[in-house]
Structure formats: C-alpha cells, structure tokens
Enzyme design. Structure first.
Site, short mmCIF file in Angstrom:
data_model
loop_
_atom_site.label_atom_id
_atom_site.label_comp_id
_atom_site.label_asym_id
_atom_site.label_seq_id
_atom_site.Cartn_x
_atom_site.Cartn_y
_atom_site.Cartn_z
N CYS A 58 -4.28 17.59 -11.52
CA CYS A 58 -4.47 18.73 -12.01
C CYS A 58 -3.33 19.69 -13.08
O CYS A 58 -2.09 18.82 -12.97
CB CYS A 58 -4.48 19.64 -10.33
SG CYS A 58 -2.89 20.07 -9.11
N GLU B 187 1.22 17.94 -8.53
CA GLU B 187 0.57 17.42 -8.94
C GLU B 187 -0.89 16.89 -8.24
O GLU B 187 -2.03 16.52 -9.21
CB GLU B 187 0.20 17.70 -10.51
CG GLU B 187 1.11 18.77 -11.29
CD GLU B 187 2.36 18.14 -11.42
OE1 GLU B 187 2.92 16.76 -10.35
OE2 GLU B 187 3.41 18.51 -11.90
N SER B 188 -0.96 16.80 -7.42
CA SER B 188 -2.43 15.71 -6.79
C SER B 188 -1.28 14.21 -5.99
O SER B 188 -0.19 14.21 -5.23
CB SER B 188 -3.11 15.68 -7.70
OG SER B 188 -3.57 16.74 -7.15
N SER C 59 1.00 -1.15 -0.68
CA SER C 59 0.08 -0.19 0.03
C SER C 59 1.14 0.85 -0.22
O SER C 59 2.04 1.46 0.47
CB SER C 59 -0.81 -0.40 1.29
OG SER C 59 -1.83 -0.96 1.28
N HIS D 177 -3.03 0.01 -4.03
CA HIS D 177 -3.16 -0.86 -3.17
C HIS D 177 -3.04 -2.36 -3.25
O HIS D 177 -3.78 -3.11 -4.37
CB HIS D 177 -4.26 -0.60 -1.78
CG HIS D 177 -4.42 0.51 -1.42
ND1 HIS D 177 -3.35 0.62 -0.21
CD2 HIS D 177 -4.61 1.97 -1.87
CE1 HIS D 177 -3.51 2.42 -0.23
NE2 HIS D 177 -4.37 2.95 -1.21
#
Lengths: 137, 137
Positions: B105, B84-85, B77, B90
């Site tokens: 973004c 940009e985010s 995980s 997982h």
C-alpha cells in the site's frame, strides 16, 4: 535421477507436491479476500485466534503466527505461516476493511476458511477471487 | 465527525491510507508472481536477503522476516512483513518453482520488486497478475 535409482536399488520416489486435478497440475489455490463493513480489526490476540481457527477448518497446520500492530490507526498486519503455505491479514479499521489472502497447497480446502473469517470479523460484504498458482497444462 | 470537529477546535485530520488514483480509491496493489525454471530456492538466508532487497527497491520498510524450511524437499515458506503489507514466498525446488506475492500500500511500487526477485532466483519464465485490493469506485 538419484544415485540409488542409477544403481537400481534403494529407489527414492520422486517428491512432487503439486496437485493434479482436471487434467492439470498446480501448486495450490490462492484466495484474495476483501472484507468490508468489518469489525474486530485492532486486537492482535483475537486476530491470531481467528487465523488459527480458519487454518484448522481448512485442514491446514499452523507453523507460526506473526502480527504487527500500527500505533496510529490500531491496524494489524501479519501472517500465519502454514505447512501448506499461508494466511495473511492487513486491517484498515478506519475503513472497516480487511484484506486477507489464503494460499493453500496439498489437500487443504481454502474455501472452508471463508465462513470462519467472515464471521470472526463480522463482515457483511466480501469480495473474493481465486488463482491456481503454478498452473501447468 | 470527531468531537474536535464538532467543537470546531483541535480538529484531528481523518486518517485514511487508501490510495486515490484514476478516480478510484484502493488499499494497495497485490502482485501474484510465479517464477519458473528458478534456482536458489533452498537457502533461507539467501531468500531473506532477496526479500529485503526487493522490499527496499520498491520503497517499502521491512518490519520482520519469518522463514520456515521443510526437511524433505528443502523448500522454504515464509514472509517479510512490511510497514506497507507483505512479501511472501513458497518454493518447490523439486519443480524449480517459486510462488511469491507482493502486496504493498502507500506510495510503494511493487512492480519495482520484480527485477530483483527474477534475478535473485535466476528465473527465465515469470507469470504475473495484479489486483487492486479494497477497490472502491
């Protein structure tokens, strides 16, 4: 089949963490949460505390939290990695907006994180969607 | 209006990183990607490399990568935090399954990450959904 099973001894139960519910199986519930008219979007320490409280309320275990603050807007991006998946947050203080997602497997209830997050960021308008990840019929 | 604008001098442009497209504005595109019949799900180093290559292909900048491996199944995980985010992953190796999300973004194209991820994990079956986060009309 494991060697133990082949020998008919020391059988190790098959590990399967998928959730079985309503006649289907799936990996977990994934909420996408857009918080509008929000505040407290530029303090990493405050945000970490909110993520930890949200995870706890949902019954999840936080493994680690990683946050990054941007120098121009003060916006914060980051994630709480959970034993049961993750909570992420990205804030746009210049828009009074935060985009979060809460992905949880196992017996956690990600919806229980919502009131904590909405309250922590004083959001008066919330958009929510839910996906069951890894859904098999 | 800023003080500078009120004074008519030293005007600081308003920072606004929302994307304007098709007559609407939004924070970014968020892909949920379920990879089935997948492999290479238990090697954190390999997974980190795949996330970095996927981010690069999409035009994103990786700020940090954080991965956790579970001792019972070998599942992994974690997340790549981007300027940009983020990209999260997982893995459920016992199901040959991985759940990823790619949230980007700015001018990044998260769809360009898909072929890299599908190939890296040898997935022969992929489920994809896309949400525009923070959508305002």
């Amino acid at each position: 089949m494991s060697e133990g099973a082949a020998a008919g001894a020391n059988v190790v139960p098959l590990i399967d963490y998928f959730i079985k519910e309503d006649g289907v199986a799936f990996a977990g519930r994934h909420l996408l949460i857009d918080l509008w008219e929000a505040s407290n979007l530029t303090d990493p320490g405050y945000i970490e505390d909110a993520l930890r409280r949200a995870a706890e309320e949902a019954g999840a275990t936080v493994l680690s939290v990683h946050l990054h603050q941007f120098s121009d807007t003060g916006g914060v991006s980051g994630v709480a990695i959970l034993a049961e998946s993750h909570i992420s947050i990205h804030t746009w203080p210049e828009r009074d907006f935060a985009a979060l997602d809460v992905f949880m497997c196992g017996t956690c209830d990600p919806h229980k994180a919502l009131p904590i997050l909405k309250s922590a960021f004083n959001s008066s308008a919330l958009t929510l969607s839910e996906s069951r990840r890894g859904l098999v019929g």
